[in-house]
Design a protein around this motif. Structure first.
Motif, PDB file in Angstrom:
ATOM      1  N   SER A  20       8.088  -3.188 -11.403  1.00 16.02           N
ATOM      2  CA  SER A  20       8.410  -1.797 -11.729  1.00 16.02           C
ATOM      3  C   SER A  20       8.927  -1.125 -10.462  1.00 16.02           C
ATOM      4  O   SER A  20       8.278  -1.183  -9.414  1.00 16.02           O
ATOM      5  CB  SER A  20       7.165  -1.060 -12.245  1.00 16.02           C
ATOM      6  N   ILE A  21      10.109  -0.514 -10.564  1.00 18.28           N
ATOM      7  CA  ILE A  21      10.728   0.127  -9.402  1.00 18.28           C
ATOM      8  C   ILE A  21      10.286   1.594  -9.341  1.00 18.28           C
ATOM      9  O   ILE A  21      10.477   2.344 -10.308  1.00 18.28           O
ATOM     10  CB  ILE A  21      12.266   0.055  -9.493  1.00 18.28           C
ATOM     11  N   PRO A  22       9.707   2.050  -8.233  1.00 13.53           N
ATOM     12  CA  PRO A  22       9.230   3.440  -8.123  1.00 13.53           C
ATOM     13  C   PRO A  22      10.360   4.466  -8.247  1.00 13.53           C
ATOM     14  O   PRO A  22      11.526   4.159  -7.981  1.00 13.53           O
ATOM     15  CB  PRO A  22       8.599   3.482  -6.726  1.00 13.53           C
ATOM     16  N   GLU A  23       9.986   5.672  -8.604  1.00 12.93           N
ATOM     17  CA  GLU A  23      10.968   6.736  -8.845  1.00 12.93           C
ATOM     18  C   GLU A  23      11.755   7.120  -7.598  1.00 12.93           C
ATOM     19  O   GLU A  23      12.873   7.598  -7.689  1.00 12.93           O
ATOM     20  CB  GLU A  23      10.257   7.975  -9.402  1.00 12.93           C
ATOM     21  N   VAL A  49       4.157  -8.278  -8.093  1.00  9.61           N
ATOM     22  CA  VAL A  49       4.198  -7.406  -6.927  1.00  9.61           C
ATOM     23  C   VAL A  49       4.060  -5.962  -7.399  1.00  9.61           C
ATOM     24  O   VAL A  49       4.781  -5.535  -8.308  1.00  9.61           O
ATOM     25  CB  VAL A  49       5.519  -7.573  -6.137  1.00  9.61           C
ATOM     26  N   ILE A  50       3.137  -5.231  -6.787  1.00  5.39           N
ATOM     27  CA  ILE A  50       2.964  -3.805  -7.082  1.00  5.39           C
ATOM     28  C   ILE A  50       3.587  -3.006  -5.951  1.00  5.39           C
ATOM     29  O   ILE A  50       3.186  -3.138  -4.789  1.00  5.39           O
ATOM     30  CB  ILE A  50       1.468  -3.428  -7.228  1.00  5.39           C
ATOM     31  N   LEU A  51       4.580  -2.190  -6.283  1.00 10.36           N
ATOM     32  CA  LEU A  51       5.255  -1.374  -5.277  1.00 10.36           C
ATOM     33  C   LEU A  51       4.661   0.028  -5.256  1.00 10.36           C
ATOM     34  O   LEU A  51       4.330   0.577  -6.314  1.00 10.36           O
ATOM     35  CB  LEU A  51       6.754  -1.299  -5.578  1.00 10.36           C
ATOM     36  N   PRO A  52       4.550   0.662  -4.080  1.00 10.87           N
ATOM     37  CA  PRO A  52       3.930   1.986  -3.985  1.00 10.87           C
ATOM     38  C   PRO A  52       4.864   3.115  -4.435  1.00 10.87           C
ATOM     39  O   PRO A  52       6.088   2.990  -4.343  1.00 10.87           O
ATOM     40  CB  PRO A  52       3.624   2.110  -2.487  1.00 10.87           C
ATOM     41  N   LYS A  53       4.281   4.220  -4.880  1.00 11.72           N
ATOM     42  CA  LYS A  53       5.069   5.386  -5.285  1.00 11.72           C
ATOM     43  C   LYS A  53       5.832   5.981  -4.110  1.00 11.72           C
ATOM     44  O   LYS A  53       6.846   6.656  -4.290  1.00 11.72           O
ATOM     45  CB  LYS A  53       4.158   6.443  -5.913  1.00 11.72           C
ATOM     46  N   SER A  54       5.326   5.754  -2.894  1.00 13.73           N
ATOM     47  CA  SER A  54       5.957   6.310  -1.696  1.00 13.73           C
ATOM     48  C   SER A  54       7.256   5.612  -1.309  1.00 13.73           C
ATOM     49  O   SER A  54       8.033   6.110  -0.499  1.00 13.73           O
ATOM     50  CB  SER A  54       4.979   6.224  -0.510  1.00 13.73           C
ATOM     51  N   PRO A  84       0.792  -1.228   0.000  1.00 16.58           N
ATOM     52  CA  PRO A  84       0.000   0.000   0.000  1.00 16.58           C
ATOM     53  C   PRO A  84       0.825   1.279   0.000  1.00 16.58           C
ATOM     54  O   PRO A  84       1.984   1.293   0.428  1.00 16.58           O
ATOM     55  CB  PRO A  84      -0.814  -0.114   1.306  1.00 16.58           C
ATOM     56  N   GLU A  85       0.219   2.355  -0.497  1.00 13.91           N
ATOM     57  CA  GLU A  85       0.844   3.673  -0.471  1.00 13.91           C
ATOM     58  C   GLU A  85       1.091   4.086   0.982  1.00 13.91           C
ATOM     59  O   GLU A  85       0.339   3.737   1.887  1.00 13.91           O
ATOM     60  CB  GLU A  85      -0.050   4.714  -1.148  1.00 13.91           C
ATOM     61  N   GLY A  86       2.164   4.829   1.170  1.00 17.02           N
ATOM     62  CA  GLY A  86       2.556   5.243   2.513  1.00 17.02           C
ATOM     63  C   GLY A  86       3.728   4.445   3.041  1.00 17.02           C
ATOM     64  O   GLY A  86       4.485   4.927   3.892  1.00 17.02           O
TER      65      GLY A  86
END
Length: 333
Positions: free
Chosen positions: A92-95, A68-73, A48-50
């Motif tokens: 996908s690796i978040p920014e 696996v979905i990784l959060p933008k946070s 989850p986000e956060g």
């Protein structure tokens, strides 16, 4: 390479989320996946986000996870977090993640796609070793690569300056890892580097003693680097493939063939075709035969080899070249 440690599972100050993730709330770090909570879909996991971090070894050896979905946070993923997740297919690796830590996806054998974003600066030792990732695009922000970080990669697109330690990241330098990349006879022992304005081919296996020289040449932007990349190969196959892939590319794009490359390719032309015949690489053999670098005696010997090994297509290309050369001799007479 960071020393591999075993994370102690301290349950104090933690919370188990609906999807079974164990969260340490004080620093918003995912610690592991609860074995006590029944998961509806063990193949899919959304963090989850956060959440700011994933602990070391959090999902290590989880053989159920496919996506696996990784959060933008997310800011940090610990060493070996997804090590040996054998069914994981893409990620996908978040920014916000600046470092891919040691062994983060090592031996995820079904992982064939990873998306990296601008902002990533370091890919550490063995990060993608043992995965199925053959094609990779590096953001311009990546400046440092760890040893064996990209060993499965055969096609690398660069969007910025050459990252430090590229050769040690992408080309194995010991015989124990060499066999991992030489056993597949259908593939060339090369790495294709794609720049905005050109391509460059490097040997997939390199001499340890030559790695520093090759690294310096790459980072210097040396003119006509195509002249010598084949020479850094630590095996006949790696050198042959680097030479012929470079020769094909320069010929097809109408660029000048460096003299050193021409001399080497002519000198080992027969051995190159023997190598291609043995590995049943018909397309590459046909292209090489058409370069007219083989002597008549070499072609006849190679034709016999192709027939003996039942490489009918390659034998046919050689016979055609022998006939063409015979006609040219007749015309001169």
């Amino acid at each position: 390479m960071a020393k591999k440690t075993t994370v102690k599972k301290n349950k104090e100050n933690t919370k188990v989320l609906e999807n079974g993730l164990v969260l340490r709330e004080e620093d918003m770090t995912i610690l592991w996946l609860s074995a006590e909570k029944k998961i509806e879909n063990p193949e899919y996991l959304e963090i989850p986000e956060g959440v700011l971090a994933i602990e070391e070894e959090a999902f290590q050896k989880n053989n159920s996870l496919k996506r696996v979905i990784l959060p933008k946070s997310l800011k940090r993923i610990g060493c070996f977090a997804f090590d040996a997740c054998s069914e994981l297919e893409e990620i996908s690796i978040p920014e916000g993640v600046e470092v891919l830590e040691d062994g983060i996806f090592a031996y995820c054998k079904n992982l064939t796609k990873i998306e990296l974003h601008e902002g990533l600066k370091i890919i550490s030792d063995n990060a993608l070793q043992g995965t199925g990732i053959e094609k990779l695009e590096l953001p311009a922000s990546v400046r440092v690569l760890g040893n064996n970080a990209l060993t499965p990669v055969r096609y690398l697109k660069l969007n910025g300056e050459m990252p430090h330690n590229l050769m040690r990241a992408i080309a194995p330098m010991d015989w124990s890892t060499y066999w991992m990349y030489s056993d597949d006879s259908t593939k060339a022992m090369t790495v294709e580097l794609k720049f905005p304005d050109k391509k460059l081919y490097l040997p997939k296996f390199i001499n340890e003693s030559e790695s520093g020289l090759c690294e310096c040449a790459l980072n210097s932007g040396k003119h006509n680097l195509e002249n010598s990349t084949f020479a850094y190969g630590s095996s006949g196959g790696a050198s042959y493939d680097t030479a012929i892939k470079t020769y094909f590319y320069l010929t097809e794009t109408g660029k000048e063939i460096p003299e050193r490359l021409t001399q080497y390719t002519r000198r080992v032309a027969k051995r190159i075709v023997e190598y291609l015949i043995e590995r049943s690489r018909t397309e590459d053999a046909a292209k090489f035969i058409k370069l007219n670098l083989l002597t008549p005696n070499a072609m006849e010997s190679l034709h016999r080899l192709a027939v003996d090994l039942k490489r009918a297509d390659i034998a046919a290309y050689l016979m055609e070249a022998i006939n063409v050369q015979g006609k040219k001799k007749s015309m001169r007479i």
